[in-house]
Motif scaffolding. Sequence first.
Motif, PDB file in Angstrom:
ATOM      1  N   ASP A  71      11.185   7.051  -1.897  1.00  0.00           N
ATOM      2  CA  ASP A  71       9.929   7.115  -1.155  1.00  0.00           C
ATOM      3  C   ASP A  71       9.944   8.207  -0.091  1.00  0.00           C
ATOM      4  OD1 ASP A  71       8.877   5.018  -2.610  1.00  0.00           O
ATOM      5  OD2 ASP A  71       9.248   3.512  -1.052  1.00  0.00           O
ATOM      6  N   GLU A  72      11.070   8.353   0.603  1.00  0.00           N
ATOM      7  CA  GLU A  72      11.121   9.329   1.701  1.00  0.00           C
ATOM      8  C   GLU A  72      11.024  10.776   1.213  1.00  0.00           C
ATOM      9  OE1 GLU A  72      15.325   8.010   0.731  1.00  0.00           O
ATOM     10  OE2 GLU A  72      13.472   6.974   1.194  1.00  0.00           O
ATOM     11  N   LEU A  73      11.196  11.011  -0.086  1.00  0.00           N
ATOM     12  CA  LEU A  73      11.063  12.365  -0.639  1.00  0.00           C
ATOM     13  C   LEU A  73       9.680  12.619  -1.244  1.00  0.00           C
ATOM     14  CD1 LEU A  73      14.560  12.880  -2.319  1.00  0.00           C
ATOM     15  CD2 LEU A  73      13.768  13.620  -0.062  1.00  0.00           C
ATOM     16  N   LEU A  74       8.834  11.598  -1.241  1.00  0.00           N
ATOM     17  CA  LEU A  74       7.479  11.752  -1.757  1.00  0.00           C
ATOM     18  C   LEU A  74       6.545  12.192  -0.637  1.00  0.00           C
ATOM     19  CD1 LEU A  74       7.124   8.509  -3.892  1.00  0.00           C
ATOM     20  CD2 LEU A  74       7.582  10.828  -4.725  1.00  0.00           C
ATOM     21  N   PRO A  75       5.513  12.979  -0.973  1.00  0.00           N
ATOM     22  CA  PRO A  75       4.510  13.282   0.050  1.00  0.00           C
ATOM     23  C   PRO A  75       3.729  12.020   0.393  1.00  0.00           C
ATOM     24  CG  PRO A  75       3.810  14.118  -2.097  1.00  0.00           C
ATOM     25  CD  PRO A  75       5.210  13.591  -2.265  1.00  0.00           C
ATOM     26  N   ALA A  76       3.096  12.018   1.552  1.00  0.00           N
ATOM     27  CA  ALA A  76       2.259  10.885   1.942  1.00  0.00           C
ATOM     28  C   ALA A  76       1.119  10.755   0.948  1.00  0.00           C
ATOM     29  CB  ALA A  76       1.720  11.097   3.350  1.00  0.00           C
ATOM     30  N   GLY A  77       0.759   9.544   0.610  1.00  0.00           N
ATOM     31  CA  GLY A  77      -0.338   9.314  -0.320  1.00  0.00           C
ATOM     32  C   GLY A  77      -0.201   7.980  -1.014  1.00  0.00           C
ATOM     33  N   ASP A  78      -1.090   7.742  -1.946  1.00  0.00           N
ATOM     34  CA  ASP A  78      -1.072   6.518  -2.729  1.00  0.00           C
ATOM     35  C   ASP A  78      -0.189   6.741  -3.949  1.00  0.00           C
ATOM     36  OD1 ASP A  78      -3.008   5.003  -1.157  1.00  0.00           O
ATOM     37  OD2 ASP A  78      -4.421   6.521  -1.834  1.00  0.00           O
ATOM     38  N   VAL A  79       0.791   5.866  -4.160  1.00  0.00           N
ATOM     39  CA  VAL A  79       1.801   6.042  -5.202  1.00  0.00           C
ATOM     40  C   VAL A  79       1.520   5.104  -6.372  1.00  0.00           C
ATOM     41  CG1 VAL A  79       4.272   5.905  -5.740  1.00  0.00           C
ATOM     42  CG2 VAL A  79       3.522   6.698  -3.484  1.00  0.00           C
ATOM     43  N   LEU A  80       1.600   5.662  -7.566  1.00  0.00           N
ATOM     44  CA  LEU A  80       1.498   4.884  -8.794  1.00  0.00           C
ATOM     45  C   LEU A  80       2.805   5.075  -9.548  1.00  0.00           C
ATOM     46  CD1 LEU A  80      -0.036   3.177 -10.884  1.00  0.00           C
ATOM     47  CD2 LEU A  80      -0.945   5.323 -11.808  1.00  0.00           C
ATOM     48  N   ASP A  81       3.594   4.014  -9.650  1.00  0.00           N
ATOM     49  CA  ASP A  81       4.875   4.080 -10.348  1.00  0.00           C
ATOM     50  C   ASP A  81       4.666   3.834 -11.835  1.00  0.00           C
ATOM     51  OD1 ASP A  81       6.404   2.590  -7.537  1.00  0.00           O
ATOM     52  OD2 ASP A  81       6.789   4.617  -8.272  1.00  0.00           O
ATOM     53  N   LYS A  82       5.176   4.748 -12.645  1.00  0.00           N
ATOM     54  CA  LYS A  82       5.135   4.642 -14.098  1.00  0.00           C
ATOM     55  C   LYS A  82       6.583   4.547 -14.576  1.00  0.00           C
ATOM     56  CE  LYS A  82       1.610   5.650 -16.003  1.00  0.00           C
ATOM     57  NZ  LYS A  82       0.766   4.733 -16.679  1.00  0.00           N
ATOM     58  N   GLU A  83       6.783   4.331 -15.858  1.00  0.00           N
ATOM     59  CA  GLU A  83       8.138   4.195 -16.385  1.00  0.00           C
ATOM     60  C   GLU A  83       8.982   5.452 -16.168  1.00  0.00           C
ATOM     61  OE1 GLU A  83      10.465   3.233 -20.581  1.00  0.00           O
ATOM     62  OE2 GLU A  83       8.291   3.104 -20.503  1.00  0.00           O
ATOM     63  N   HIS A  84       8.406   6.614 -16.396  1.00  0.00           N
ATOM     64  CA  HIS A  84       9.158   7.867 -16.321  1.00  0.00           C
ATOM     65  C   HIS A  84       8.745   8.770 -15.164  1.00  0.00           C
ATOM     66  CE1 HIS A  84      10.949   6.924 -20.160  1.00  0.00           C
ATOM     67  NE2 HIS A  84       9.747   6.724 -20.668  1.00  0.00           N
ATOM     68  N   ARG A 103      -9.433   0.598   1.327  1.00  0.00           N
ATOM     69  CA  ARG A 103      -8.216   0.298   2.077  1.00  0.00           C
ATOM     70  C   ARG A 103      -7.017   0.624   1.210  1.00  0.00           C
ATOM     71  NH1 ARG A 103      -5.909  -5.058   1.489  1.00  0.00           N
ATOM     72  NH2 ARG A 103      -6.916  -6.016  -0.299  1.00  0.00           N
ATOM     73  N   HIS A 104      -5.929   0.971   1.863  1.00  0.00           N
ATOM     74  CA  HIS A 104      -4.685   1.339   1.182  1.00  0.00           C
ATOM     75  C   HIS A 104      -3.854   0.085   0.981  1.00  0.00           C
ATOM     76  CE1 HIS A 104      -0.514   2.835   1.032  1.00  0.00           C
ATOM     77  NE2 HIS A 104      -1.061   3.794   0.329  1.00  0.00           N
ATOM     78  N   THR A 105      -3.383  -0.144  -0.245  1.00  0.00           N
ATOM     79  CA  THR A 105      -2.615  -1.357  -0.500  1.00  0.00           C
ATOM     80  C   THR A 105      -1.161  -1.062  -0.797  1.00  0.00           C
ATOM     81  OG1 THR A 105      -3.242  -1.285  -2.830  1.00  0.00           O
ATOM     82  CG2 THR A 105      -4.627  -2.598  -1.371  1.00  0.00           C
ATOM     83  N   GLY A 106      -0.721   0.182  -0.592  1.00  0.00           N
ATOM     84  CA  GLY A 106       0.677   0.536  -0.846  1.00  0.00           C
ATOM     85  C   GLY A 106       0.917   0.910  -2.286  1.00  0.00           C
ATOM     86  N   THR A 107       2.156   0.824  -2.725  1.00  0.00           N
ATOM     87  CA  THR A 107       2.538   1.198  -4.064  1.00  0.00           C
ATOM     88  C   THR A 107       1.944   0.240  -5.097  1.00  0.00           C
ATOM     89  OG1 THR A 107       4.587   2.141  -3.259  1.00  0.00           O
ATOM     90  CG2 THR A 107       4.499   1.619  -5.596  1.00  0.00           C
ATOM     91  N   ILE A 108       1.418   0.813  -6.154  1.00  0.00           N
ATOM     92  CA  ILE A 108       0.816   0.024  -7.229  1.00  0.00           C
ATOM     93  C   ILE A 108       1.755   0.043  -8.401  1.00  0.00           C
ATOM     94  CG2 ILE A 108      -1.158  -0.170  -8.778  1.00  0.00           C
ATOM     95  CD1 ILE A 108      -2.679   1.577  -6.693  1.00  0.00           C
ATOM     96  N   ALA A 109       2.161  -1.105  -8.886  1.00  0.00           N
ATOM     97  CA  ALA A 109       3.023  -1.168 -10.055  1.00  0.00           C
ATOM     98  C   ALA A 109       2.174  -1.018 -11.313  1.00  0.00           C
ATOM     99  CB  ALA A 109       3.765  -2.501 -10.090  1.00  0.00           C
ATOM    100  N   ALA A 110       2.536  -0.086 -12.174  1.00  0.00           N
ATOM    101  CA  ALA A 110       1.782   0.148 -13.400  1.00  0.00           C
ATOM    102  C   ALA A 110       2.060  -0.950 -14.418  1.00  0.00           C
ATOM    103  CB  ALA A 110       2.156   1.504 -13.979  1.00  0.00           C
TER     104      ALA A 110
END
Length: 115
Positions: A71-84, A103-110
């Motif tokens: 996470d600390e290496l990602l730019p600020a924003g809304d994150v969508l985690d995928k398998e790859h 509203r921002h809900t944090g990381t979204i699990a795909a």
Amino acid sequence: MAYLTHVQTRHGELPEEKEWEWVVHAFGEQGPRLAERLAATVRAWDRHIRAEDNDRHADPVLTLHPAGTPDELLPAGDVLDKEHSRLVFRWPGRTGHLPAPARHTGTIAATAGDS
């Protein structure tokens, strides 16, 4: 699932003669709710962020990162985690939460397959 895309609504030879419109597409049982939530976010961004930055007309930015990127290496924003991969959606001028109803809900699990 809901996503944002754009379509050209007016054609022309010069850029200033062309017009584009943002469109939300949604699928599944929760599609209508997700579509409205995404549309509300775009409207809030247009009113509160883009309207203040008329000179740049900045649009949302999507970056793609390998799965497992901390996470600390990602730019600020809304994150969508995928398998790859990890997708990060950034809205120019947004450093925190947009005014309601978005509203921002944090990381979204795909739950769908990786694209």
